[in-house]
Design a protein around this motif. Structure first.
Motif, PDB file in Angstrom:
ATOM      1  N   PRO A 451       0.813  -1.228   0.000  1.00 44.92           N
ATOM      2  CA  PRO A 451       0.000   0.000   0.000  1.00 44.92           C
ATOM      3  C   PRO A 451       0.841   1.271   0.000  1.00 44.92           C
ATOM      4  O   PRO A 451       0.464   2.269  -0.630  1.00 44.92           O
ATOM      5  N   ILE A 452       1.970   1.269   0.712  1.00 45.64           N
ATOM      6  CA  ILE A 452       2.806   2.471   0.763  1.00 45.64           C
ATOM      7  C   ILE A 452       3.452   2.737  -0.588  1.00 45.64           C
ATOM      8  O   ILE A 452       3.459   3.863  -1.086  1.00 45.64           O
ATOM      9  N   VAL A 453       4.002   1.698  -1.187  1.00 45.34           N
ATOM     10  CA  VAL A 453       4.773   1.874  -2.416  1.00 45.34           C
ATOM     11  C   VAL A 453       3.878   2.208  -3.599  1.00 45.34           C
ATOM     12  O   VAL A 453       4.239   3.023  -4.448  1.00 45.34           O
ATOM     13  N   THR A 545      -7.205   4.222   0.827  1.00 45.93           N
ATOM     14  CA  THR A 545      -7.482   5.550   1.386  1.00 45.93           C
ATOM     15  C   THR A 545      -7.334   5.567   2.897  1.00 45.93           C
ATOM     16  O   THR A 545      -7.344   6.643   3.503  1.00 45.93           O
ATOM     17  N   ASP A 546      -7.198   4.403   3.491  1.00 48.65           N
ATOM     18  CA  ASP A 546      -7.022   4.307   4.939  1.00 48.65           C
ATOM     19  C   ASP A 546      -5.535   4.418   5.268  1.00 48.65           C
ATOM     20  O   ASP A 546      -4.738   3.581   4.833  1.00 48.65           O
ATOM     21  N   PRO A 547      -5.113   5.427   6.012  1.00 49.00           N
ATOM     22  CA  PRO A 547      -3.689   5.561   6.335  1.00 49.00           C
ATOM     23  C   PRO A 547      -3.170   4.470   7.262  1.00 49.00           C
ATOM     24  O   PRO A 547      -1.958   4.347   7.439  1.00 49.00           O
ATOM     25  N   ASP A 548      -4.088   3.701   7.840  1.00 47.88           N
ATOM     26  CA  ASP A 548      -3.705   2.573   8.686  1.00 47.88           C
ATOM     27  C   ASP A 548      -4.312   1.294   8.115  1.00 47.88           C
ATOM     28  O   ASP A 548      -5.215   0.690   8.694  1.00 47.88           O
ATOM     29  N   ALA A 582     -12.842   2.588   0.458  1.00 43.94           N
ATOM     30  CA  ALA A 582     -11.558   2.055   0.893  1.00 43.94           C
ATOM     31  C   ALA A 582     -11.522   0.571   0.619  1.00 43.94           C
ATOM     32  O   ALA A 582     -12.534  -0.111   0.614  1.00 43.94           O
ATOM     33  N   VAL A 583     -10.333   0.075   0.400  1.00 44.48           N
ATOM     34  CA  VAL A 583     -10.184  -1.317   0.006  1.00 44.48           C
ATOM     35  C   VAL A 583      -9.729  -2.141   1.189  1.00 44.48           C
ATOM     36  O   VAL A 583      -9.066  -1.653   2.093  1.00 44.48           O
TER      37      VAL A 583
END
Length: 603
Positions: A451-453, A545-548, A582-583
């Protein structure tokens, strides 16, 4: 072939450059750099905002994230090359006699496979993770020496071309063919082969050593000097600890390999006698090579242990048990790794008293390794385990480490080693470590940080299918190798039709080879699933879209890299939540009520 490899690499660069919104999800947002030291953006006029687009960006970048991506692509290409070469060998070994390829080609593939997986895949894939995430984890703006970081990477593509050069020249019908020295390059064989392809391979290996050494210096300087104010030695993350230890090992090991390679090149081309009988002797090469070669195993394994120590607690719902002991065991392995090299040489005629001392050291290194294993198991004990794809690969890592580690303890014993050395038992043991541990931890980290990359999520079902195919294939393939080793099947043999029937019937040995080939096919299918999943999800996967995305805040395990990711998401959408759904954090489809914990659905 050279043009084809270059085209593949450029195509990969082009794919990265064309991914929708890629430029905005990395370190620059609307021509504004998002710093890695907590997300503080630099002003557009500061000189840090501009970044070229397309292929120019990837050829000129000095940003640690971009270079991490480049290392990753390079490692994947090398992994596929090494995988194809071993599949050709395994199909050849399906029957006892020569069938598809000549013994010379088998030896060339054997040499290329070993060197590719260790030097062109293992070390670079670790550099991919460490380049991208160590600065994020320690709150640094970038690496201490960004340009040296870029140079270290760009030494690797020509190194690969030199190492593989003998295969490229096959259609040209010139006097350059692939090296047939095996990856250990033992003398006098490696001296007496007149093939220039060996010289090219040695030069390529030297470049990989220079690259790794430059990277090690950079990581040591970065971790020592670039840490954020709130990052102390006491709260430095376990992955950065293992990278720091690995970098120290590289500083001592790789320069020695480079010196040995230069001496070997001089023996080959200028009639020096470093490794000749009348000079230093052939055994000198073994001492020099294995003084590098065994620490190299830990150069590859320690960072992967760090990844598992970092990822596994996130899905166990608990902090890593015995953090200090995991750190101390990492440092202990780093020190002890330089005192075990001669267990590769127990049959070379060394003094029995020296053999006993190396046996003791080789057995002792199992203690800090066991400390890590029990700490991982204790972290899982009574934890809230979520069987996401990253967690499955971490658990598979631990399970394979138990088998690979115990088989290594047997090989550390002189009497057992003298019987099993140079058999398939050694191949099985080593591949439990390389494929069952290094590759598994790498796959787990790819899924965890996907998710970050990419800003997207992978497909959950394909990821778990990849794990189970890999786990089943690894244990079928390499356990069959252990059994073949017990029967006395020698390694590095292209044919085995004249196998000694007093050791085992040929039908049994043939059956075991066929089982190995079947297991290798299962691993290959799983790898293809992984590649398809990564490529498709990178381009078409649901946006995160969820930062966590892994629900780590709930357990107080939110890492600094995801804190940076949260600031990145806020910068790209202006702080507003995107309209699309969000996924799932383990790869569910858009719009579904999907699990974030690897099992139960949320309301």
């Amino acid at each position: 072939m050279a043009a084809l490899v270059g085209a593949v690499f450029l195509a990969a660069l082009g794919f990265v450059a064309r991914v929708n919104g890629w430029w905005g999800r990395l370190p620059f947002v609307d021509r504004t750099r998002v710093a890695t030291d907590g997300g503080h953006a630099h002003e557009p006029g500061s000189g840090l905002a501009h970044k070229p687009s397309g292929i120019t960006r990837w050829l000129t970048t000095v940003d640690h994230k971009d270079i991490g991506i480049l290392y990753g692509m390079y490692g994947v290409i090398a992994f596929l090359w090494g995988g194809v070469s071993v599949m050709i060998m395994r199909f050849e070994l399906f029957t006892a006699a020569e069938t598809y390829i000549s013994p010379e080609m088998y030896n060339a593939l054997l040499t290329s496979h070993g060197i590719t997986m260790l030097f062109l895949f293992g070390t670079p894939i670790i550099a991919a993770f460490s380049n991208y995430f160590v600065p994020l984890l320690i709150d640094a703006d970038d690496m201490a020496f960004p340009r040296i970081n870029a140079i270290a990477f760009w030494l690797l593509p020509p190194a690969a071309l030199l190492i593989w050069a003998g295969f490229f020249t096959i259609p040209l019908d010139i006097a350059i063919s692939p090296a047939q020295t095996s990856w250990t390059m033992y003398t006098p064989l490696s001296v007496e082969q007149s093939n220039p392809g060996v010289d090219l391979m040695l030069l390529g290996l030297h470049l990989t050593g220079v690259s790794a050494t430059m990277g090690a210096i950079n990581f040591i300087a970065t971790i020592f000097t670039e840490r954020g104010d709130d990052v102390t030695w006491a709260n430095l993350d376990i992955f950065s600890w293992t990278i720091l230890t690995q970098s120290g090992l590289i500083l001592f090991a790789f320069p020695l390999l480079g010196s040995a390679l230069i001496m070997l090149l001089l023996d080959r081309n200028f009639a020096t006698t470093f490794f000749a009988v009348e000079g230093g002797g052939p055994i000198l090469w073994q001492h020099l090579f294995w003084f590098f070669g065994h620490p190299e195993v830990y150069i590859l394994v320690l960072p992967m242990m760090g990844l598992v120590s970092w990822i596994l607690p996130k899905f166990a719902g608990r902090k890593l048990f015995g953090f200090k002991f995991v750190v101390y065991s990492t440092l202990a392995i780093g020190v002890l790794s330089f005192g075990v090299w001669a267990h590769h040489m127990f049959g070379s005629g060394m003094d029995p008293r020296i053999r006993a001392s190396f046996m003791a050291t080789s057995l002792a290194i199992a203690i800090p390794s066991a400390v890590k294993t029990f700490n991982w198991i204790t972290t899982l004990w009574n934890g809230k385990v979520r069987l996401t794809a990253p967690m499955l690969f971490c658990i598979g890592f631990v399970a394979n480490f138990v088998i690979g580690g115990i088989t290594g303890v047997f090989l550390a014993s002189v009497p057992v080693n003298l019987i099993l050395h140079e058999t398939y038992y050694v191949v099985g043991h080593f591949h439990y470590i390389v494929m069952g541990m290094i590759a598994f931890a790498g796959f787990g980290a790819i899924y965890y940080w996907f998710p970050i990359v990419t800003g997207r999520m992978y497909n959950r079902k394909l990821a778990k299918g990849h794990f189970w195919l890999s786990m089943i294939g690894v244990n079928i393939t390499f356990f069959a190798m252990l059994l073949a080793g017990y029967f006395g099947m020698p390694r590095r043999y292209a044919t085995y039709s004249d196998f000694n029937p007093e050791l085992a019937p040929l039908t049994e040995i043939t059956f075991l080879h066929q089982v190995m080939t079947a297991g290798a096919v299962i691993i290959a299918v799983g790898t293809i699933l992984w590649l398809l999943n990564v490529v498709w999800s990178w381009k078409k996967g649901g946006k995160v879209t969820d930062p966590d995305p892994w629900n780590t805040k709930e357990y107080g395990l939110h890492g600094r890299e995801f804190a940076w990711f949260e600031q990145q998401l806020a910068a790209t959408d202006g702080g507003e939540t995107e309209s699309e759904s969000a996924v799932a954090t383990d790869g569910g489809a858009d719009g579904e009520s999907v699990a974030t914990d690897g099992g139960s659905e949320q309301a």
